[in-house]
Enzyme design. Structure first.
Site, mmCIF file in Angstrom:
data_model
loop_
_atom_site.group_PDB
_atom_site.id
_atom_site.type_symbol
_atom_site.label_atom_id
_atom_site.label_comp_id
_atom_site.label_asym_id
_atom_site.label_seq_id
_atom_site.Cartn_x
_atom_site.Cartn_y
_atom_site.Cartn_z
ATOM 1 N N THR A 16 0.917 -1.320 0.092
ATOM 2 C CA THR A 16 0.100 -0.034 -0.094
ATOM 3 C C THR A 16 0.813 1.064 0.021
ATOM 4 O OG1 THR A 16 -0.062 0.039 2.449
ATOM 5 C CG2 THR A 16 -2.009 -1.215 1.019
ATOM 6 N N ASN A 18 -2.973 1.333 -3.823
ATOM 7 C CA ASN A 18 -3.927 1.671 -2.838
ATOM 8 C C ASN A 18 -5.266 1.153 -3.544
ATOM 9 O OD1 ASN A 18 -6.171 2.368 -1.204
ATOM 10 N ND2 ASN A 18 -5.220 4.461 -0.698
ATOM 11 N N TYR A 73 -16.248 -6.131 7.666
ATOM 12 C CA TYR A 73 -15.407 -7.086 7.048
ATOM 13 C C TYR A 73 -16.243 -8.369 6.509
ATOM 14 C CZ TYR A 73 -11.375 -9.879 6.658
ATOM 15 O OH TYR A 73 -10.162 -10.626 6.328
ATOM 16 N N LYS A 100 -16.353 -9.865 2.533
ATOM 17 C CA LYS A 100 -16.149 -11.484 2.351
ATOM 18 C C LYS A 100 -17.055 -12.316 1.676
ATOM 19 C CE LYS A 100 -11.609 -10.718 3.218
ATOM 20 N NZ LYS A 100 -10.699 -10.729 1.998
ATOM 21 N N ILE A 125 -5.337 -17.715 11.030
ATOM 22 C CA ILE A 125 -4.023 -18.113 10.567
ATOM 23 C C ILE A 125 -3.188 -17.269 11.249
ATOM 24 C CG2 ILE A 125 -2.813 -18.062 8.693
ATOM 25 C CD1 ILE A 125 -5.096 -19.711 8.058
#
Length: 245
Positions: free
Chosen positions: A34, A59, A152, A156, A185
């Site tokens: 970014t 970006n 979020y 997704k 993760i």
């Protein structure tokens, strides 16, 4: 001729692991960060792994920045990617009733709209070439939900619907579009959690451990290969049994 793969958000964590695995497999790799500083660090890392790889600044919330990155890839390789891995994303967590509109918009613009913009640019070239692989990095929370992550989770979940629709549109041109849905993760993000939070997380995972970035990278490499040529519009859960679908 070596295939060209573009992995977004490749400066660390899952994205970096995916980039490294693709390089080991013989791909030419472009990775995005970014900031220009991040892109420079990524370039230096790539240079240690071999020749012909590129770090770019992008970006994903800004269409002009996405176009500039795509132009840089075309200038460097005289082609656009054969494989696109949409990994870049951000979080702006907070309970929905207190969530600022800016936090909602930032996440949707980066994690969903930016994916649409970049994918549209790359798939046009894939259609002409009559070959392509689009691999989305989704999340288990896109299916199971997660308190404090309405933005979020919405992004997704949207990725999955977008991918299934696109898969049907481009399959006849030799292009597959699939999603990987990671569970918990080990990344910089999970490392910031307290010991109690990590224990609570692990208690939900039948495998008894968090996943490693390499677990996601190996799945991405598989979906990019010929062995997965007849897999299209699928979501591959890589979550240790946390959520079954």
């Amino acid at each position: 001729m070596e295939k060209l793969a573009f992995i977004t958000g490749a400066s660390r964590g899952i994205g970096l692991s995916i980039a490294e695995q693709f390089i080991k497999a013989g791909y030419q790799v472009v990775g995005s960060a970014t900031s220009q500083e991040g892109a420079d660090r990524l370039q230096a890392h790539f240079d240690q792994l071999g020749e012909g790889h590129l770090g770019v600044c992008m970006n994903q919330a800004e269409s002009d920045s996405i176009q500039a990155a795509v132009d840089a890839i075309k200038a460097q390789y005289d082609k656009l990617p054969d494989v696109l891995v949409n990994n870049a994303g951000i979080t702006r967590d907070g309970l929905m009733m207190r969530m600022k509109a800016s936090d909602w918009n930032d996440v949707i613009n980066t994690n969903l709209t930016g994916v649409f913009t970049l994918t549209q640019l790359c798939v046009k070239a894939m259609m002409k070439a009559r070959f392509g692989r689009v691999i989305q990095i989704g999340s288990v929370v896109g299916r199971m939900g997660n308190p404090g992550q309405a933005n979020y989770c919405a992004a997704k979940a949207g990725i999955e619907g977008f991918s299934r629709s696109l898969a049907k549109e481009v399959a006849s041109r030799g292009i597959t579009v699939n999603t990987i849905a990671p569970g918990f993760i080990q990344t910089d993000m999970t490392a910031k959690l307290s010991e109690d939070q990590q224990k609570a997380m692990l208690a939900q995972v039948p495998a008894g451990r968090m996943g490693h970035p390499e677990d996601i990278a190996h799945a991405a490499l598989f979906l990019a290969g010929e062995q997965a040529a007849y897999i299209n519009g699928a979501t591959l859960p890589v979550n240790g049994g946390l959520y079954l679908f």
